[in-house]
Design an enzyme around this catalytic site. Structure first.
Site, PDB file in Angstrom:
ATOM      1  N   SER A  77       0.789  -1.231   0.000  1.00  0.00           N
ATOM      2  CA  SER A  77       0.000   0.000   0.000  1.00  0.00           C
ATOM      3  C   SER A  77       0.823   1.285   0.000  1.00  0.00           C
ATOM      4  CB  SER A  77      -0.970   0.006   1.184  1.00  0.00           C
ATOM      5  OG  SER A  77      -2.061  -0.856   0.917  1.00  0.00           O
ATOM      6  N   SER A 131      -6.065   3.030   4.263  1.00  0.00           N
ATOM      7  CA  SER A 131      -5.394   2.134   3.320  1.00  0.00           C
ATOM      8  C   SER A 131      -6.370   1.155   2.663  1.00  0.00           C
ATOM      9  CB  SER A 131      -4.263   1.365   4.023  1.00  0.00           C
ATOM     10  OG  SER A 131      -3.231   1.045   3.116  1.00  0.00           O
ATOM     11  N   ARG A 265       5.149  -2.951  12.939  1.00  0.00           N
ATOM     12  CA  ARG A 265       5.875  -1.943  12.149  1.00  0.00           C
ATOM     13  C   ARG A 265       5.806  -0.571  12.813  1.00  0.00           C
ATOM     14  NH1 ARG A 265       1.380  -2.015   7.224  1.00  0.00           N
ATOM     15  NH2 ARG A 265      -0.244  -0.988   8.452  1.00  0.00           N
TER      16      ARG A 265
END
Length: 283
Positions: A77, A131, A265
């Site tokens: 993405s 997203s 992340r």
């Protein structure tokens, strides 16, 4: 300028001296290898690489240099940055408020939860923030393969290859890009140096803002996909500003197929930036 430590192995020094980033030539004088960041990946049970570029001094802080500059991965993405730029530039979307109607198909996130944030009518900016893959797949279909290929070539974006469907080539390991190249893209976007109108770049820059307060402004786009071997891959690419000074970063993370990549992340990114003294408005 920072210099590499004197105990750096000659082979590594040669590697650093010979590398060339997407936007910047690097030398032993402006690249520092920071192995201490490895513990942040280990804490999240991930591997990967992280790079931070100080625009004021020209210095790089990098963990896992070989992966940063030599290894290419599906952009997932993070490609929404380019998709949005092309969509705006070509008029496939008029502005960040352009709405695409939900097609009525109920979709799930990789973990199996219902993607409630996707399953509704969305604007370009809303879809960017959450997203939403379906929105940007539809945008890519409206752009078309020939036009998209033109922009991939103009941007020199990664491998520049559309091997499969126009609405999935950035998700299925057809198109690949290095962390190094991702950093080059976001730096050019920040300074309005991409081959798009200023308005186009300004809209996408604004959409990338995630946190904005008195101490700092954090802007990024994340990505999550799966490698050919089934392992999970995560990205966060963007910049952080303190006292109107930008620092550009790229995080590339790899873990088990069922890893909680969304959590891992961001935890690594925030910990790395905190380790370098960000978030207090003192940089």
């Amino acid at each position: 300028m920072r210099i590499l430590s004197m105990n750096l192995k000659p082979m590594l020094a040669s590697l650093i001296f010979g590398c060339c980033f997407f936007l910047f030539s690097c030398s032993p004088n402006n690249v520092k290898i920071d192995d201490s960041l490895g513990k942040l990946f280990e804490e999240q049970k991930q591997t990967g690489t992280f790079g931070l570029y100080d625009n004021g001094t020209g210095d790089f802080m990098i963990y896992n240099l070989a992966r940063f500059k030599d290894s290419a991965y599906l952009p997932a993405s993070t490609f929404k940055i380019v998709n949005a730029l092309v969509g705006l530039e070509t008029g496939r979307v008029a502005n960040e408020k352009t709405i695409f109607k939900w097609d009525g198909q109920v979709r799930l996130f990789p973990g199996g939860d219902t993607a409630t944030s996707w399953n509704k009518d969305l604007s370009l900016e809303e879809a960017f923030k959450v997203s939403a893959v379906p929105y940007y797949q539809e945008l890519a279909r409206r752009i078309g393969k020939d036009t998209m290929q033109h922009w991939l070539d103009s941007l020199k974006y990664g491998s520049r290859v559309i091997k499969t469907r126009i609405d999935s080539f950035w998700l299925d390991n057809s198109l690949k890009i290095t962390p190094d190249e991702e950093m080059g893209l976001v730096k050019k976007l920040y300074f309005g140096q991409l081959p798009f109108q200023k308005r186009t770049q300004d809209i996408v820059k604004k959409m990338m803002i995630q946190e904005d307060n008195a101490n700092y402004k954090l802007s990024y786009k994340s990505g999550w996909g799966f490698l050919e071997n089934g392992r999970s891959l995560g990205w966060i690419v963007g910049w952080i500003e303190e006292n109107r000074h930008p620092y550009f970063f790229v995080l590339n993370v790899e873990g088990d197929h069922n890893a909680d990549m969304k959590t891992a992340r961001l935890a690594i990114l925030k910990a790395a930036l905190k380790q370098y003294g960000f978030f207090e408005g003192k940089r």
